[in-house]
Design a protein around this motif. Structure first.
Motif, mmCIF file in Angstrom:
data_model
loop_
_atom_site.group_PDB
_atom_site.id
_atom_site.type_symbol
_atom_site.label_atom_id
_atom_site.label_comp_id
_atom_site.label_asym_id
_atom_site.label_seq_id
_atom_site.Cartn_x
_atom_site.Cartn_y
_atom_site.Cartn_z
ATOM 1 N N LEU A 50 5.414 5.459 -20.194
ATOM 2 C CA LEU A 50 5.744 5.816 -18.905
ATOM 3 C C LEU A 50 4.717 5.141 -18.013
ATOM 4 O O LEU A 50 3.734 5.377 -18.294
ATOM 5 N N TRP A 51 5.103 4.429 -17.235
ATOM 6 C CA TRP A 51 4.161 4.000 -16.134
ATOM 7 C C TRP A 51 4.917 4.268 -14.681
ATOM 8 O O TRP A 51 6.139 4.147 -14.527
ATOM 9 N N ASP A 52 4.087 4.158 -13.589
ATOM 10 C CA ASP A 52 4.200 4.635 -12.389
ATOM 11 C C ASP A 52 4.390 3.043 -11.670
ATOM 12 O O ASP A 52 3.378 2.441 -11.624
ATOM 13 N N MET A 53 5.840 2.735 -11.221
ATOM 14 C CA MET A 53 5.973 1.353 -10.649
ATOM 15 C C MET A 53 5.316 1.110 -9.486
ATOM 16 O O MET A 53 5.303 -0.185 -9.068
ATOM 17 N N LYS A 54 4.792 2.089 -8.756
ATOM 18 C CA LYS A 54 4.245 1.990 -7.751
ATOM 19 C C LYS A 54 2.847 1.596 -7.545
ATOM 20 O O LYS A 54 2.290 0.850 -6.962
ATOM 21 N N GLU A 55 2.274 1.770 -8.794
ATOM 22 C CA GLU A 55 0.820 1.706 -9.140
ATOM 23 C C GLU A 55 0.641 0.442 -10.169
ATOM 24 O O GLU A 55 -0.256 -0.231 -10.206
ATOM 25 N N GLU A 56 1.719 0.151 -11.172
ATOM 26 C CA GLU A 56 1.355 -0.661 -11.848
ATOM 27 C C GLU A 56 2.557 -1.595 -12.109
ATOM 28 O O GLU A 56 3.794 -1.303 -11.998
ATOM 29 N N ARG A 57 2.241 -3.031 -12.215
ATOM 30 C CA ARG A 57 3.534 -4.001 -12.082
ATOM 31 C C ARG A 57 3.955 -4.070 -13.810
ATOM 32 O O ARG A 57 3.071 -3.953 -14.482
ATOM 33 N N LEU A 58 5.113 -4.366 -14.089
ATOM 34 C CA LEU A 58 5.536 -4.604 -15.163
ATOM 35 C C LEU A 58 4.783 -5.450 -16.121
ATOM 36 O O LEU A 58 4.623 -5.273 -17.321
ATOM 37 N N SER A 59 4.369 -6.782 -15.382
ATOM 38 C CA SER A 59 3.594 -7.628 -16.214
ATOM 39 C C SER A 59 2.313 -7.065 -16.807
ATOM 40 O O SER A 59 1.824 -7.341 -17.829
ATOM 41 N N ASP A 60 1.505 -6.325 -16.027
ATOM 42 C CA ASP A 60 0.423 -5.675 -16.244
ATOM 43 C C ASP A 60 0.748 -4.546 -17.555
ATOM 44 O O ASP A 60 -0.065 -4.389 -18.480
ATOM 45 N N VAL A 61 1.792 -3.871 -17.286
ATOM 46 C CA VAL A 61 2.261 -2.946 -18.499
ATOM 47 C C VAL A 61 2.348 -3.922 -19.702
ATOM 48 O O VAL A 61 1.826 -3.165 -21.001
ATOM 49 N N ALA A 62 3.094 -4.840 -19.519
ATOM 50 C CA ALA A 62 3.515 -5.590 -20.789
ATOM 51 C C ALA A 62 2.197 -6.261 -21.458
ATOM 52 O O ALA A 62 2.093 -6.180 -22.711
ATOM 53 N N THR A 63 1.035 -6.478 -20.616
ATOM 54 C CA THR A 63 -0.082 -6.989 -21.186
ATOM 55 C C THR A 63 -0.694 -5.865 -22.060
ATOM 56 O O THR A 63 -1.135 -5.989 -23.247
ATOM 57 N N ARG A 64 -0.723 -4.743 -21.514
ATOM 58 C CA ARG A 64 -1.331 -3.665 -22.130
ATOM 59 C C ARG A 64 -0.599 -3.101 -23.312
ATOM 60 O O ARG A 64 -1.246 -2.806 -24.593
ATOM 61 N N LEU A 65 0.585 -3.119 -23.287
ATOM 62 C CA LEU A 65 1.506 -2.912 -24.348
ATOM 63 C C LEU A 65 1.285 -3.966 -25.544
ATOM 64 O O LEU A 65 1.218 -3.489 -26.705
ATOM 65 N N GLY A 66 1.024 -5.225 -25.323
ATOM 66 C CA GLY A 66 0.608 -6.128 -26.241
ATOM 67 C C GLY A 66 -0.677 -5.941 -27.008
ATOM 68 O O GLY A 66 -0.754 -6.556 -28.012
ATOM 69 N N SER A 67 -1.471 -5.430 -26.447
ATOM 70 C CA SER A 67 -2.808 -4.924 -27.001
ATOM 71 C C SER A 67 -2.750 -3.920 -27.969
ATOM 72 O O SER A 67 -3.808 -3.408 -28.449
ATOM 73 N N LEU A 68 -1.894 -2.876 -27.817
ATOM 74 C CA LEU A 68 -1.687 -1.856 -28.562
ATOM 75 C C LEU A 68 -1.359 -1.957 -30.046
ATOM 76 O O LEU A 68 -0.831 -2.686 -30.357
#
Length: 148
Positions: free
Chosen positions: A130-148
């Motif tokens: 779950l991420w706050d779309m006001k504070e995090e862009r989808l591309s940033d979330v995808a990058t972080r998910l890729g490192s999990l």
């Protein structure tokens, strides 16, 4: 962004809901049990992570369902007609979404993006991101998910 790991996977909508004789779809006993237990598990296990959830913010929600053995064993030999077993990921979203909404006390109308992914894993589990779309862009979330 918060990531929650939930043991098991939600029952399909076919088992979680039933058509009421007087009209409408309502939760079955199995659906009620899953929603109650999963909401409680989320609150008990991830209490501190949930503290940053804000009302009236746009959220993205990604659900990753891990199923053991998602491929039919007979596909390669020609004894199975389809490669993948009939585990419908999208058919499991609503009940889990409702359990999350109960746990975090925001309305699911705040979910601007909802995605479901089915993947093979050693055990049945669900990863909820779950991420706050006001504070995090989808591309940033995808990058972080890729490192999990």
């Amino acid at each position: 962004m918060i990531c929650l790991e939930i043991p098991g996977i939600p029952p399909s909508a076919n088992h979680a809901y039933f058509n009421h004789p007087r009209g409408g779809r309502v939760l079955s006993k199995e659906g009620k049990k899953y929603k109650k237990e999963t909401s409680a598990y989320i609150v008990q296990t991830y209490f501190h992570q949930l503290g940053g959830i804000k009302k009236n913010h746009p959220y993205g929600l990604l659900l990753v369902f891990h199923f053991p053995n998602i491929e039919n064993k007979g596909f390669k030999t020609g004894t199975a007609q389809t490669r993948y077993k009939k585990f419908d990921a999208s058919n499991r979203v609503k009940l889990l979404e409702d359990a999350l909404v109960t746990a975090i006390d925001i309305d699911d109308s705040n979910f601007m993006f909802v995605g479901a992914l089915k993947t093979a894993g050693p055990e049945e589990k669900t990863i909820l991101t779950l991420w706050d779309m006001k504070e995090e862009r989808l591309s940033d979330v995808a990058t972080r998910l890729g490192s999990l």
